[in-house]
Motif scaffolding. Structure first.
Motif, short mmCIF file in Angstrom:
data_model
loop_
_atom_site.label_atom_id
_atom_site.label_comp_id
_atom_site.label_asym_id
_atom_site.label_seq_id
_atom_site.Cartn_x
_atom_site.Cartn_y
_atom_site.Cartn_z
N VAL A 209 0.82 -1.04 -0.04
CA VAL A 209 -0.03 -0.10 0.10
C VAL A 209 0.90 1.22 -0.10
CG1 VAL A 209 -1.53 1.39 1.16
CG2 VAL A 209 -1.78 -1.12 1.15
N LEU A 210 0.65 1.94 -0.90
CA LEU A 210 1.40 3.40 -0.99
C LEU A 210 0.40 4.41 -0.87
CD1 LEU A 210 3.09 2.73 -4.48
CD2 LEU A 210 3.79 2.35 -2.23
N ALA A 211 0.64 5.32 0.24
CA ALA A 211 -0.37 6.23 0.79
C ALA A 211 0.36 7.73 1.14
CB ALA A 211 -1.22 5.80 2.15
N PRO A 212 0.70 8.44 0.08
CA PRO A 212 1.15 9.65 0.31
C PRO A 212 0.29 10.65 1.11
CG PRO A 212 0.71 9.56 -1.96
CD PRO A 212 0.11 8.12 -1.19
N ALA A 213 1.05 11.89 1.53
CA ALA A 213 0.21 12.87 2.19
C ALA A 213 -0.88 13.48 1.27
CB ALA A 213 1.26 13.88 2.65
N SER A 214 -0.86 13.36 0.16
CA SER A 214 -1.83 13.66 -0.68
C SER A 214 -3.31 13.12 -0.81
CB SER A 214 -1.43 13.75 -2.34
OG SER A 214 -1.27 12.33 -2.62
N GLY A 215 -3.08 11.96 -0.08
CA GLY A 215 -4.26 11.28 0.12
C GLY A 215 -4.66 10.08 -0.96
N ASP A 216 -3.86 10.27 -2.15
CA ASP A 216 -3.85 9.23 -3.41
C ASP A 216 -3.35 8.02 -2.96
OD1 ASP A 216 -5.15 10.98 -5.25
OD2 ASP A 216 -3.31 12.04 -5.13
N VAL A 217 -4.06 6.78 -2.73
CA VAL A 217 -3.71 5.67 -2.32
C VAL A 217 -3.87 4.42 -3.48
CG1 VAL A 217 -4.32 3.78 -0.47
CG2 VAL A 217 -4.52 6.07 0.25
N GLU A 218 -2.64 3.81 -3.37
CA GLU A 218 -2.53 2.63 -4.30
C GLU A 218 -2.38 1.42 -3.67
OE1 GLU A 218 0.60 3.10 -7.18
OE2 GLU A 218 -0.35 5.01 -8.01
#
Length: 426
Positions: A209-218
């Motif tokens: 799971v990639l969850a950056p600060a932008s909120g765009d999660v993959e």
């Protein structure tokens, strides 16, 4: 302490029987009292029968790792000497001393803090140039001992192939999947500075799971690297720092700023619930519940479907195992780590197992082995048994320093005389 059931103790209010003169009929009761006293004395003072053991040679600073039917000993470089690090492989038989299979020189320096064996390859993980240096993974052929590839990063198991996190000065910069025998990269994906989470299944990591600060999660498949689902979980909001964890089928977003923890369905990234919990350090699975641990100590047991708090306890700092609706929990005091068994559904204390140091082990199916020093200097070895709520003594080992590891019913500890001792526990 051994508890002996002598039957039901009753406090009947009837008249006392007339006194009887002690005679032959009293002899069995005197014998029973002697037997009980002997059993209690033996349980508290006499050492358990010593098991057959074998000595494994090793120098100061060596580390031992158990995996499968193998024992690997990493010998550090000798200061001022001509020899660098060495890796020695042994086979652990059912009986007798472990035969040496091979030994090989390891390039580079630094400690080895982790070891995996995958697809006929031994993978050694450790920092380069000191404890604070960047991490590196080195490969050695498990059959021959021939050194292979080296790559920057930390190897984690994912089936028969391995995921390696590439660590840069800014944190994790990429995650890639490699073939253990060759080190060939099968796929790679860049990662955000914060917000990488790995979901562990029965065979290792299965989802990333990639969850950056932008909120765009993959969410990506760990075998192929393919993207399974992508979604902005905070549409219309400004980027904000957050911590993420994957626990079971949930993506958990922890925000210290507003004291909330939010659970998202991992398959669709739909929001399930939000709970208000302050200063959450991390969350883990504990049987059918989620266990959230407070940064200042204590824990909450949460319903994974709703986030509702089922119970809370300020004492427990970790849950190590769940068996049959019971949890093995730990706390810490001036003596060290203490262990207890509680009821998973309610948190009710069922048994206090006392203070122990756990032997290192990686397989959750293996018995949990605890060790502690006795008054006579021996190292007491016990299985922390969750179903019975007892610390069942297995042995009392003489001339052992500690630093124990376990795999199945095999225990290896550092000896006072140098090297390691290997024991097979019943």
């Amino acid at each position: 302490m051994t508890v002996i059931d002598l039957g039901e103790l009753r406090d009947d209010s009837g008249p006392e029987p007339a006194p009887r003169r002690a005679g032959r009929a009293a002899a069995p009761y005197r014998s029973l009292a002697v037997l009980v006293a002997a059993l209690l004395t033996a349980a508290g003072g006499a050492p358990a029968p010593e098991r057959p053991w074998a000595a494994v040679p090793a120098g100061p600073g060596a580390e031992a790792f158990l995996t499968g039917d193998r024992l690997y000993v990493v010998e550090p470089a000798v200061p001022g000497g001509n020899e660098g690090r060495q890796l020695v492989a042994y086979r652990v038989p059912e009986t007798g001393p472990p035969p040496e299979l091979w030994r090989t020189s390891l390039p580079g320096d630094g400690a080895v803090v982790g070891l995996l064996e995958r697809a006929g390859t031994v993978l050694l993980i450790g920092p380069v140039g000191g404890d604070s240096g960047p991490y590196r993974t080195s490969a050695v052929d498990a059959g021959t001992g021939r050194p292979g590839w080296q790559q920057a990063g930390v190897a984690v198991p994912a089936g028969d192939v391995v995921l390696i996190e590439s660590l840069g000065q800014e944190g994790v910069t990429a995650i890639r999947r490699v073939d253990p025998p060759t080190g060939r990269t099968l796929w790679s994906v860049p990662t955000p500075q914060e917000g990488l989470s790995l979901n562990a299944g029965p065979d290792g990591i299965d989802r990333i799971v990639l969850a950056p600060a932008s909120g765009d999660v993959e969410v990506r498949d760990a075998a192929s690297g393919a993207r399974l689902v992508a979604r902005n979980i905070r549409p219309g909001e400004l980027p904000t720092w957050q911590r993420t964890q994957v626990v079971g089928d949930l993506l958990l977003v922890i925000r210290n700023g507003d004291g909330t923890i939010t659970g998202y369905d991992l398959d669709r990234l739909d929001r399930r619930w939000t709970a208000r919990l302050s200063l959450v350090g991390y969350v883990d699975r504990c049987g059918l519940l989620l266990c959230a641990y407070r940064q200042t100590g204590g824990m909450w047991a949460l319903d994974p479907a709703t986030g509702a708090t089922r119970w809370t306890d300020p004492r427990w700092q970790a849950v190590l195992r769940e068996v049959g609706g019971r949890l093995l929990v730990s706390s810490a005091d001036a003596v060290g780590a203490r262990y207890a068994v509680v009821e998973a559904a309610t948190g009710r204390l069922l048994a206090d197992l006392g203070a122990w140091e756990l032997a290192g082990g990686d397989d959750p199916a293996d018995p949990l082995i605890g060790v502690r020093r006795r008054g006579d200097g021996r190292l007491l070895v016990a299985e922390l048994d969750v179903p019975t709520g007892r610390a069942q003594v297995r042995d009392a080992l003489p001339d052992v320093l500690g630093n124990c590891r376990t795999r199945g019913h095999v225990l290896i500890c550092r000896r006072v005389a140098g090297g390691f001792g290997l024991w097979r526990l019943p």
